[in-house]
Design a protein around this motif. Structure first.
Motif, PDB file in Angstrom:
ATOM      1  N   PHE A 163      -3.428 -16.578  -4.031  1.00 26.83           N
ATOM      2  CA  PHE A 163      -2.492 -15.869  -4.891  1.00 26.83           C
ATOM      3  C   PHE A 163      -2.704 -16.345  -6.326  1.00 26.83           C
ATOM      4  O   PHE A 163      -3.273 -17.403  -6.573  1.00 26.83           O
ATOM      5  CB  PHE A 163      -1.040 -16.089  -4.454  1.00 26.83           C
ATOM      6  CG  PHE A 163      -0.580 -17.519  -4.526  1.00 26.83           C
ATOM      7  CD1 PHE A 163      -0.008 -18.042  -5.680  1.00 26.83           C
ATOM      8  CD2 PHE A 163      -0.716 -18.362  -3.429  1.00 26.83           C
ATOM      9  CE1 PHE A 163       0.414 -19.357  -5.751  1.00 26.83           C
ATOM     10  CE2 PHE A 163      -0.299 -19.681  -3.487  1.00 26.83           C
ATOM     11  CZ  PHE A 163       0.270 -20.178  -4.655  1.00 26.83           C
ATOM     12  N   ASN A 164      -2.254 -15.549  -7.271  1.00 15.45           N
ATOM     13  CA  ASN A 164      -2.388 -15.869  -8.685  1.00 15.45           C
ATOM     14  C   ASN A 164      -1.190 -16.691  -9.118  1.00 15.45           C
ATOM     15  O   ASN A 164      -0.065 -16.178  -9.209  1.00 15.45           O
ATOM     16  CB  ASN A 164      -2.501 -14.589  -9.512  1.00 15.45           C
ATOM     17  CG  ASN A 164      -2.683 -14.865 -10.997  1.00 15.45           C
ATOM     18  OD1 ASN A 164      -2.935 -16.009 -11.384  1.00 15.45           O
ATOM     19  ND2 ASN A 164      -2.549 -13.846 -11.808  1.00 15.45           N
ATOM     20  N   GLU A 165      -1.412 -17.973  -9.401  1.00 21.42           N
ATOM     21  CA  GLU A 165      -0.295 -18.842  -9.784  1.00 21.42           C
ATOM     22  C   GLU A 165       0.286 -18.468 -11.133  1.00 21.42           C
ATOM     23  O   GLU A 165       1.420 -18.845 -11.466  1.00 21.42           O
ATOM     24  CB  GLU A 165      -0.741 -20.306  -9.794  1.00 21.42           C
ATOM     25  CG  GLU A 165      -1.796 -20.668 -10.827  1.00 21.42           C
ATOM     26  CD  GLU A 165      -3.208 -20.530 -10.296  1.00 21.42           C
ATOM     27  OE1 GLU A 165      -4.119 -21.170 -10.870  1.00 21.42           O
ATOM     28  OE2 GLU A 165      -3.399 -19.800  -9.312  1.00 21.42           O
ATOM     29  N   HIS A 221       9.415 -17.933 -11.521  1.00 22.57           N
ATOM     30  CA  HIS A 221       9.979 -18.527 -10.307  1.00 22.57           C
ATOM     31  C   HIS A 221      10.058 -20.047 -10.430  1.00 22.57           C
ATOM     32  O   HIS A 221      10.984 -20.670  -9.911  1.00 22.57           O
ATOM     33  CB  HIS A 221       9.118 -18.133  -9.106  1.00 22.57           C
ATOM     34  CG  HIS A 221       9.033 -16.658  -8.875  1.00 22.57           C
ATOM     35  ND1 HIS A 221      10.005 -15.945  -8.207  1.00 22.57           N
ATOM     36  CD2 HIS A 221       8.096 -15.753  -9.240  1.00 22.57           C
ATOM     37  CE1 HIS A 221       9.672 -14.677  -8.157  1.00 22.57           C
ATOM     38  NE2 HIS A 221       8.508 -14.524  -8.779  1.00 22.57           N
ATOM     39  N   CYS A 222       9.077 -20.655 -11.110  1.00 23.41           N
ATOM     40  CA  CYS A 222       9.101 -22.109 -11.298  1.00 23.41           C
ATOM     41  C   CYS A 222      10.306 -22.529 -12.126  1.00 23.41           C
ATOM     42  O   CYS A 222      10.990 -23.511 -11.804  1.00 23.41           O
ATOM     43  CB  CYS A 222       7.812 -22.563 -11.986  1.00 23.41           C
ATOM     44  SG  CYS A 222       6.329 -22.382 -10.983  1.00 23.41           S
ATOM     45  N   GLU A 252      15.770 -25.013 -12.372  1.00 21.47           N
ATOM     46  CA  GLU A 252      17.172 -24.918 -12.773  1.00 21.47           C
ATOM     47  C   GLU A 252      18.103 -24.918 -11.569  1.00 21.47           C
ATOM     48  O   GLU A 252      19.223 -25.439 -11.639  1.00 21.47           O
ATOM     49  CB  GLU A 252      17.374 -23.653 -13.613  1.00 21.47           C
ATOM     50  CG  GLU A 252      16.665 -23.705 -14.969  1.00 21.47           C
ATOM     51  CD  GLU A 252      16.819 -22.421 -15.757  1.00 21.47           C
ATOM     52  OE1 GLU A 252      17.282 -21.415 -15.160  1.00 21.47           O
ATOM     53  OE2 GLU A 252      16.460 -22.411 -16.951  1.00 21.47           O
ATOM     54  N   LYS A 253      17.657 -24.363 -10.455  1.00 22.42           N
ATOM     55  CA  LYS A 253      18.474 -24.364  -9.242  1.00 22.42           C
ATOM     56  C   LYS A 253      18.571 -25.758  -8.629  1.00 22.42           C
ATOM     57  O   LYS A 253      19.637 -26.160  -8.151  1.00 22.42           O
ATOM     58  CB  LYS A 253      17.882 -23.378  -8.232  1.00 22.42           C
ATOM     59  CG  LYS A 253      18.660 -23.285  -6.939  1.00 22.42           C
ATOM     60  CD  LYS A 253      18.018 -22.293  -5.978  1.00 22.42           C
ATOM     61  CE  LYS A 253      18.784 -22.226  -4.663  1.00 22.42           C
ATOM     62  NZ  LYS A 253      18.148 -21.280  -3.703  1.00 22.42           N
ATOM     63  N   ASN A 268       4.580 -14.012 -19.415  1.00 19.73           N
ATOM     64  CA  ASN A 268       5.140 -15.361 -19.425  1.00 19.73           C
ATOM     65  C   ASN A 268       5.505 -15.814 -20.835  1.00 19.73           C
ATOM     66  O   ASN A 268       6.533 -16.488 -21.047  1.00 19.73           O
ATOM     67  CB  ASN A 268       4.151 -16.343 -18.803  1.00 19.73           C
ATOM     68  CG  ASN A 268       3.950 -16.113 -17.324  1.00 19.73           C
ATOM     69  OD1 ASN A 268       4.794 -15.509 -16.668  1.00 19.73           O
ATOM     70  ND2 ASN A 268       2.828 -16.555 -16.795  1.00 19.73           N
ATOM     71  N   ARG A 269       4.688 -15.451 -21.816  1.00 24.07           N
ATOM     72  CA  ARG A 269       4.996 -15.809 -23.204  1.00 24.07           C
ATOM     73  C   ARG A 269       6.279 -15.125 -23.664  1.00 24.07           C
ATOM     74  O   ARG A 269       7.124 -15.731 -24.333  1.00 24.07           O
ATOM     75  CB  ARG A 269       3.824 -15.418 -24.111  1.00 24.07           C
ATOM     76  CG  ARG A 269       2.578 -16.280 -23.946  1.00 24.07           C
ATOM     77  CD  ARG A 269       1.437 -15.731 -24.777  1.00 24.07           C
ATOM     78  NE  ARG A 269       0.211 -16.501 -24.583  1.00 24.07           N
ATOM     79  CZ  ARG A 269      -0.148 -17.537 -25.343  1.00 24.07           C
ATOM     80  NH1 ARG A 269       0.642 -17.936 -26.341  1.00 24.07           N
ATOM     81  NH2 ARG A 269      -1.277 -18.167 -25.116  1.00 24.07           N
ATOM     82  N   THR A 270       6.434 -13.848 -23.288  1.00 19.15           N
ATOM     83  CA  THR A 270       7.652 -13.126 -23.660  1.00 19.15           C
ATOM     84  C   THR A 270       8.880 -13.751 -23.011  1.00 19.15           C
ATOM     85  O   THR A 270       9.931 -13.907 -23.657  1.00 19.15           O
ATOM     86  CB  THR A 270       7.526 -11.649 -23.241  1.00 19.15           C
ATOM     87  OG1 THR A 270       6.366 -11.086 -23.845  1.00 19.15           O
ATOM     88  CG2 THR A 270       8.754 -10.863 -23.655  1.00 19.15           C
ATOM     89  N   PHE A 271       8.759 -14.115 -21.738  1.00 19.54           N
ATOM     90  CA  PHE A 271       9.880 -14.745 -21.031  1.00 19.54           C
ATOM     91  C   PHE A 271      10.272 -16.063 -21.699  1.00 19.54           C
ATOM     92  O   PHE A 271      11.459 -16.331 -21.914  1.00 19.54           O
ATOM     93  CB  PHE A 271       9.496 -14.978 -19.568  1.00 19.54           C
ATOM     94  CG  PHE A 271      10.479 -15.832 -18.815  1.00 19.54           C
ATOM     95  CD1 PHE A 271      11.668 -15.301 -18.352  1.00 19.54           C
ATOM     96  CD2 PHE A 271      10.206 -17.180 -18.566  1.00 19.54           C
ATOM     97  CE1 PHE A 271      12.581 -16.096 -17.664  1.00 19.54           C
ATOM     98  CE2 PHE A 271      11.099 -17.969 -17.874  1.00 19.54           C
ATOM     99  CZ  PHE A 271      12.291 -17.424 -17.424  1.00 19.54           C
TER     100      PHE A 271
END
Length: 496
Positions: free
Chosen positions: A367-369, A375-376, A381-382, A402-405
């Motif tokens: 899978f593409n990490e 999710h990480c 945080e959880k 990911n950069r936008t997030f």
């Protein structure tokens, strides 16, 4: 007289009218008969230590608390993990059958002990009989005159826990127990690695020959049971050619293509004969359920290899490619490393918080990490209830999404800026450099520690669930040891 007294005492013991907690000695004269159980749980026998001759056991307990394994024991939420494994009944009821040697907490502790020592089941059983600190760690006391000898007991516990393991639920219990000793909970590092399975390097020729070695004896046995002549094959000729091919130091493309073609022809002929025998004799029960499953799996391998051979493209990607007969769940994981371009095992995406590593996703399929960054962050945080403000990851995580997030969540990352270079503040630039440095050292160092010292370099599990269990306990044993040493070092510096 002696025989009658022994019978009476035996009946009392069987009916649980007197405890089996004596030390030694047969009945003779006026001596008291005391029966010693093979294994006793410490929680049950501690109240019975009412004599001064048992003070030596307290000395062992005190030395256990001061040892590294004792400090590890204090950091493990064994009862909470046992509850989440489903080993502790929320509604206690009378159980039927023989009582387990290990308590629910002892079973979980035994798995941590196995990862800590790196011993196989037989060697761990020997150490458990001889080392009283190991017994205290697992919450049992073994009679030195009647030690445990069946190491399959450990294998049974591994199998039981592997069927009950839920990774994220167990990690919540560990994070809750370790949170008071951790700091910098707002900083997250993430990376992926492959925990390789213990298997030979697969090639098409090896795989096909292993399949033939599985199905050819089945065909011979089925023909013998039916009382018919075995189908004529070129098994002996192909076997000799395959042995000559194996002994060659170098294999040319023509030679490899030829042996694969012969192996495919023989395997296809045997599989066709097995299907014919099973179809024409449905009530004979020629094959067990396990053999039928193996035939189905080998048929799938045969079709994959036949289609791959027909395509003529050696670099063709085969979906869900099976590379091992004994471990059909293992897939090739292309990592692109200089030494190993392809690895075979479980791919695991981990997060690292204050040196503690947690599993975000574990799969035997590639899978593409890079798609797992969101999710990480949510997992971190959880687990710890702290908002992530700093994140370190390699270039595979630096996609636009990911950069936008990270920008929307005000998370400072270690990613290299895209486009024209813009002047950033000195503090932000320094944080980015530090995040990249720590990710390249601490994150990669955690993988090396787990693989070199806690049995994750080559996973010796024989089924998929067992391998996942070994990976889980290996990772968190490394975390516990690191945390215990950190606490011991802090206490030593304070005392100085």
């Amino acid at each position: 007289m002696i025989v009658s007294v022994i019978k009476i005492l035996y009946l009392c013991i069987r009916n649980k009218k007197i405890p089996q907690t004596a030390l030694d000695g047969p009945f003779w004269g006026k001596r008291k008969l005391i029966v010693m159980a093979k294994v006793q749980q410490i929680s049950e026998i501690t109240p019975s230590f009412a004599f001064t001759e048992f003070d030596f056991y307290k000395d062992y307990e005190e030395s256990f608390k001061k040892s590294e394994i004792g400090r590890i024991h204090t950091l493990l939420p064994l009862h909470e993990m046992a509850v989440r494994f489903g080993l502790v009944d929320t509604h206690p009821r009378k159980k039927v059958g023989r009582k387990s040697y290990f308590s629910p907490e002892g079973k979980v502790a035994l798995m941590f002990l196995k990862s800590y020592t790196g011993l196989s089941a037989p060697k761990l059983m020997d150490q458990l009989n001889a080392n009283i600190h190991y017994q205290i760690f697992c919450g049992i006391r073994i009679n030195s005159r009647n030690p445990l000898t069946n190491y399959k007991l450990i294998d049974d516990i591994i199998l039981e826990l592997s069927n009950r393991l839920k990774i994220q639920i167990q990690q919540e219990a560990l994070a809750e127990a370790w949170k008071p000793y951790m700091k910098n909970l707002d900083t997250l590092y993430t990376d992926a690695t492959c925990y390789e399975s213990a298997m030979r390097y697969p090639t098409d020729a090896k795989l096909l020959w292993e399949c033939i070695e599985k199905v050819y004896p089945m065909m011979c046995e089925a023909s013998r049971e039916l009382g018919i002549h075995r189908m004529r094959t070129k098994y002996l000729d192909v076997s000799r050619d395959n042995m000559a091919y194996v002994k060659q130091r170098r294999h040319t493309k023509q030679r490899t293509h030829k042996i694969i073609r012969r192996l495919l022809g023989l395997l296809g002929k045997i599989l066709a004969e097995l299907r014919r025998l099973n179809r024409e004799n449905p009530c004979a029960g020629l094959f067990s359920d396990k053999q039928l499953a193996e035939i189905e799996m080998i048929t799938k391998i045969y079709r994959q290899q036949r289609n791959h051979q027909k395509s003529g493209n050696a670099k063709e990607s085969i979906p869900n490619r099976i590379v091992s007969v004994n471990k059909p769940y293992v897939r090739p994981i292309v990592r692109g490393k200089e030494i190993k371009k392809v690895e075979f095992g479980a791919k695991c995406n981990n997060i690292l918080i204050d040196g503690m590593s947690f599993i975000e996703k574990l799969s035997f399929n590639a899978f593409n990490e890079g798609t797992r960054l969101v999710h990480c962050v949510k997992l971190a945080e959880k687990l710890f209830g702290e908002k992530i403000t700093k994140l370190g990851g390699d270039c595979s995580y630096s996609g636009n999404d990911n950069r936008t997030f990270c920008s929307d969540e005000n998370i400072v990352t270690s990613f290299v800026q895209k486009g024209k270079k813009r002047e950033a503040s000195a503090s932000v630039s320094l944080v980015r450099k530090e995040l990249a440095r720590v990710r390249a050292t601490a994150m990669e160092g955690s993988f090396g520690t787990q693989k070199e010292h806690y049995g994750l370099k080559r996973i010796n599990g024989r089924i998929k669930k067992t391998e996942i269990l070994i990976i889980f306990f290996g990772i968190h044993t490394a975390n516990t040891v690191q945390l215990a040493r950190r606490i011991a070092k802090a206490e030593l510096s304070q005392a100085a």
